[in-house]
Design an enzyme around this catalytic site. Structure first.
Site, PDB file in Angstrom:
ATOM      1  N   CYS A  17       7.323  -6.688  -0.653  1.00 41.12           N
ATOM      2  CA  CYS A  17       6.063  -6.133  -0.163  1.00 41.12           C
ATOM      3  C   CYS A  17       6.122  -4.493  -0.654  1.00 41.12           C
ATOM      4  O   CYS A  17       6.951  -3.920  -0.902  1.00 41.12           O
ATOM      5  CB  CYS A  17       6.295  -6.257   1.278  1.00 41.12           C
ATOM      6  SG  CYS A  17       6.059  -7.818   2.234  1.00 41.12           S
ATOM      7  N   PRO A  18       4.929  -4.226  -0.841  1.00 42.63           N
ATOM      8  CA  PRO A  18       3.579  -4.830  -0.609  1.00 42.63           C
ATOM      9  C   PRO A  18       3.102  -5.882  -1.565  1.00 42.63           C
ATOM     10  O   PRO A  18       1.843  -6.007  -1.433  1.00 42.63           O
ATOM     11  CB  PRO A  18       2.669  -3.628  -0.127  1.00 42.63           C
ATOM     12  CG  PRO A  18       3.257  -2.592  -1.261  1.00 42.63           C
ATOM     13  CD  PRO A  18       4.554  -2.791  -1.331  1.00 42.63           C
TER      14      PRO A  18
END
Length: 79
Positions: A17-18
């Site tokens: 992430c992200p």
């Protein structure tokens, strides 16, 4: 026979992430209603975040399929 008629496949395995979330949003922007995006992930947090993002954008998560240890496919229908 395939479960879904996948229009596009996005492989973000190896990303954290992200990146998987951002790449999924980007892919969905370039798709038409009714098309199906298949997203391959291996980062557990993405299994939670991508469906949340997809629903906020108004699309439909058809299925989250576990395909191996810490590996999933998310099927998304564009609305």
């Amino acid at each position: 026979m395939a479960k879904y008629q996948v229009t596009k496949t996005l492989d973000v395995r190896g990303e954290v992430c992200p990146v998987p979330d951002v790449e999924t949003k980007r892919a969905l922007q370039n798709m038409k209603p009714g098309e199906i995006l298949e997203v391959w992930i291996d980062y557990p947090m993405s299994k939670e975040r991508i469906p949340e993002t997809v629903k906020k954008l108004g699309h439909e998560v058809l299925e989250i399929e576990e395909v191996g240890p810490s590996e999933w496919k998310i099927y998304i229908k564009v609305k």
